[in-house]
Design an enzyme around this catalytic site. Structure first.
Site, mmCIF file in Angstrom:
data_model
loop_
_atom_site.group_PDB
_atom_site.id
_atom_site.type_symbol
_atom_site.label_atom_id
_atom_site.label_comp_id
_atom_site.label_asym_id
_atom_site.label_seq_id
_atom_site.Cartn_x
_atom_site.Cartn_y
_atom_site.Cartn_z
ATOM 1 N N LYS A 1 -9.999 6.176 -3.400
ATOM 2 C CA LYS A 1 -9.281 6.945 -3.213
ATOM 3 C C LYS A 1 -7.805 6.817 -3.818
ATOM 4 O O LYS A 1 -7.431 5.690 -3.507
ATOM 5 C CB LYS A 1 -9.130 7.515 -1.789
ATOM 6 C CG LYS A 1 -8.277 8.011 -0.862
ATOM 7 C CD LYS A 1 -9.016 8.456 0.855
ATOM 8 C CE LYS A 1 -7.534 7.956 1.676
ATOM 9 N NZ LYS A 1 -7.869 8.340 3.011
ATOM 10 N N HIS B 1 0.704 -1.466 0.102
ATOM 11 C CA HIS B 1 0.019 -0.393 -0.024
ATOM 12 C C HIS B 1 1.470 1.558 0.004
ATOM 13 O O HIS B 1 1.746 1.411 0.695
ATOM 14 C CB HIS B 1 -1.135 0.291 1.255
ATOM 15 C CG HIS B 1 -2.206 0.650 1.300
ATOM 16 N ND1 HIS B 1 -3.433 0.842 0.387
ATOM 17 C CD2 HIS B 1 -2.701 1.900 2.194
ATOM 18 C CE1 HIS B 1 -4.583 1.667 0.653
ATOM 19 N NE2 HIS B 1 -3.583 2.156 1.076
ATOM 20 N N GLU C 1 -14.926 5.650 4.484
ATOM 21 C CA GLU C 1 -13.603 4.666 3.685
ATOM 22 C C GLU C 1 -13.162 3.463 4.888
ATOM 23 O O GLU C 1 -11.675 3.447 5.057
ATOM 24 C CB GLU C 1 -12.214 5.462 3.584
ATOM 25 C CG GLU C 1 -11.742 6.262 4.818
ATOM 26 C CD GLU C 1 -10.970 7.205 4.209
ATOM 27 O OE1 GLU C 1 -11.036 7.378 3.128
ATOM 28 O OE2 GLU C 1 -10.440 7.230 4.870
ATOM 29 N N LYS D 1 -3.702 7.537 -3.307
ATOM 30 C CA LYS D 1 -2.359 7.956 -2.891
ATOM 31 C C LYS D 1 -1.392 9.067 -4.269
ATOM 32 O O LYS D 1 -0.926 7.796 -4.754
ATOM 33 C CB LYS D 1 -2.534 6.969 -1.660
ATOM 34 C CG LYS D 1 -3.320 6.521 -0.292
ATOM 35 C CD LYS D 1 -3.198 7.765 0.076
ATOM 36 C CE LYS D 1 -3.785 6.760 1.575
ATOM 37 N NZ LYS D 1 -3.823 8.010 2.184
ATOM 38 N N GLU E 1 -8.135 14.986 -0.793
ATOM 39 C CA GLU E 1 -7.291 15.668 1.097
ATOM 40 C C GLU E 1 -5.956 15.888 1.609
ATOM 41 O O GLU E 1 -5.550 15.780 1.058
ATOM 42 C CB GLU E 1 -7.617 13.585 2.027
ATOM 43 C CG GLU E 1 -8.314 13.390 2.432
ATOM 44 C CD GLU E 1 -7.956 11.969 3.720
ATOM 45 O OE1 GLU E 1 -8.764 11.240 1.924
ATOM 46 O OE2 GLU E 1 -7.829 11.434 4.160
ATOM 47 N N ASP F 1 -8.054 16.207 6.731
ATOM 48 C CA ASP F 1 -7.727 15.152 7.561
ATOM 49 C C ASP F 1 -6.534 15.290 8.833
ATOM 50 O O ASP F 1 -6.689 15.492 9.901
ATOM 51 C CB ASP F 1 -6.900 13.832 6.402
ATOM 52 C CG ASP F 1 -6.641 12.538 7.102
ATOM 53 O OD1 ASP F 1 -7.124 12.365 8.505
ATOM 54 O OD2 ASP F 1 -5.971 11.051 6.897
ATOM 55 N N LYS G 1 -11.909 10.346 12.240
ATOM 56 C CA LYS G 1 -11.514 9.037 12.532
ATOM 57 C C LYS G 1 -11.285 9.676 14.199
ATOM 58 O O LYS G 1 -11.516 10.602 14.680
ATOM 59 C CB LYS G 1 -9.882 9.617 11.981
ATOM 60 C CG LYS G 1 -9.646 9.501 10.814
ATOM 61 C CD LYS G 1 -8.252 9.944 9.714
ATOM 62 C CE LYS G 1 -8.137 9.299 8.982
ATOM 63 N NZ LYS G 1 -7.297 9.633 7.706
ATOM 64 N N ASP H 1 -5.563 12.548 -2.186
ATOM 65 C CA ASP H 1 -5.053 12.067 -0.597
ATOM 66 C C ASP H 1 -3.538 12.672 -0.853
ATOM 67 O O ASP H 1 -2.967 11.479 -1.411
ATOM 68 C CB ASP H 1 -4.968 10.777 0.101
ATOM 69 C CG ASP H 1 -4.659 11.429 1.403
ATOM 70 O OD1 ASP H 1 -4.513 12.852 2.114
ATOM 71 O OD2 ASP H 1 -5.436 10.422 2.907
HETATM 72 C C1 MUC Z 1 -5.146 8.676 5.300
HETATM 73 O O1 MUC Z 1 -4.191 9.182 5.406
HETATM 74 O O2 MUC Z 1 -6.221 9.114 4.952
HETATM 75 C C2 MUC Z 1 -7.097 6.157 4.557
HETATM 76 C C3 MUC Z 1 -7.291 5.542 3.686
HETATM 77 C C4 MUC Z 1 -6.044 4.975 3.100
HETATM 78 O O3 MUC Z 1 -5.873 4.726 1.916
HETATM 79 O O4 MUC Z 1 -5.121 5.191 3.813
HETATM 80 C C5 MUC Z 1 -5.817 6.457 4.702
HETATM 81 C C6 MUC Z 1 -5.114 7.339 5.892
HETATM 82 MG MG MG Z 2 -6.271 11.204 4.772
#
Ligand code: MUC
Ligand code: MG
Length: 385
Positions: A166, A20, A326, A168, A223, A248, A272, A197
């Protein structure tokens, strides 16, 4: 009086189904801190405190969460009536600063016990109680490879498991990241909501460019593009850009939520439970967001089944959850440490209906995945405490 009989804490490492890839770390496993409290009547409660990538995401590590609970919180629990969750958490708050992830794990376990004592789900002990039985669930596409992410997105759509994705980003140059997002938006156009994000990895200038370009390729939400402690810059971006900005890492409970709302620093809050400091504090963050006209989203620290169930209990009490959730953490792990896995279908998670958190630990899996397999981490407390 429900007095503490035993407090057990375990660090548990479970492999992920694939790497991941996040801006600040690549995960090959997820580490969870599981706390199990037992009262003198034998009622048990479980909770989870989980972060991402050791200390690369935030100020608490799995080891510090365990140590804060064992060394500082358990002695306070020994002096409390555990059936009084609010009073117990208030006493902990007076004696332990910050350490939100550790507090969240303990509060979750207390709510699990209280729900079991009363025969109701934890959602019924929060705010006005449950208003929904299922929650929409996003999936994170973060394999590190565009083609593989598209194939994974297609698979999730075909399975009817997720239609919110989402991505990254933040690790590569802005234009390369936007090209990656644009390719996924194009491939899944009209069938999914695509969000990103950045995990704080852009400067304000990079964010200005990135957010404008992301809007043009069809991205729905950005995000935490920049540092979470730069509220003034978040406000400038949030107010100038068309694509909504979601906070976040900037959110650490009600006070930070109020500061952010007052500054106009976000259009959406990622709620969260761990970052807020527990389920009660999460409900307060949600109330502040709602009063300020900020959209709400149910976030995750990629918790396993216990933390995900705890999150679901509080998110189920929120009438307005416009951006969904999520809560897919358990699905990223090769195995769930629960006796019965959480139920995902039709793009949603079913909120557990049993008493407390509504989930049970699988003791065999706990024994298999706990880090100290050779040395039991049980902390009996003095009799009659
Ligand atoms: C985050 O930073 O939001 C939430 C889903 C994911 O893949 O990582 C997280 C942490
Ligand atoms: Mg995040």
């Amino acid at each position: 009086m429900a007095s503490l009989s035993h407090a057990d804490t375990f660090i548990v490492d479970v492999p992920t189904i694939r790497p991941h890839v996040l801006a600040m770390a690549t995960m090959h496993a997820q580490t969870m801190v599981i706390v199990r409290l037992t009262d003198a009547d034998g009622v048990q409660g479980i909770g989870e405190g989980t972060t991402i990538g050791g200390l690369s995401y935030g100020p608490e590590s799995p080891e510090s969460i365990k140590s804060a609970i064992d060394t500082y919180i358990v002695p306070i629990l020994e002096t409390c009536d555990l059936s009084q969750v609010g009073a117990t958490m208030a006493k902990i708050a007076r004696n332990v600063r910050d350490n939100h992830f550790a507090k969240c794990a303990v509060e979750s376990a207390l709510l699990d016990m209280a729900g079991k004592r009363l025969g109701v789900p934890a959602s019924e002990l929060i705010g006005g109680g449950r208003v929904r039985e299922s929650l929409p669930v996003a999936w994170t596409l973060a394999s590190g490879d565009t083609a593989r992410d598209i194939a994974e997105g297609e698979e999730m759509l075909a399975l009817r498991r997720h239609n919110i994705f989402k991505l990254k980003i933040g690790k590569r140059a802005v234009r390369d990241d936007v090209a990656h997002v644009g390719a996924i938006c194009k491939a899944l156009a009209g069938r999914a909501s695509i969000r990103v994000d950045v995990n704080q990895n852009w400067s304000e200038d990079q964010a200005k460019l990135g957010m404008a370009m992301l809007h043009d390729v069809g991205c729905d939400l950005v995000e935490q593009p920049i540092a979470g402690d730069d509220i003034a810059a978040m406000a400038r971006l949030s107010q100038a850009q068309t694509v909504p900005l979601m906070a976040d890492e900037a959110l650490h409970g009600p006070r930070s939520a109020l500061r952010l709302a007052a500054a106009g620093g976000a259009g959406v809050f990622a709620l969260k439970i761990a970052q807020s400091g527990g389920l009660f504090a999460t409900a307060e963050v949600a109330a502040i967001g709602q009063a300020a006209g900020i959209g709400l989203y149910g976030g995750t620290m990629l918790e396993g089944g216990i933390g995900t169930a705890a999150s679901a209990q509080v998110f189920a009490t929120l009438p307005n959850l416009a951006w969904g959730t999520e809560l897919f953490g358990p699905l990223l792990q090769t195995e769930e440490v629960l006796a019965e896995p959480l139920h995902y279908a039709d793009f949603s998670l079913t909120v557990p209906t049993g008493p407390g958190l509504g989930v049970t630990l699988d003791e065999d899996k706990l024994a298999r995945f706990r880090r100290d397999r050779t040395a039991p981490s049980v902390h009996p407390v003095s009799a009659g405490a």
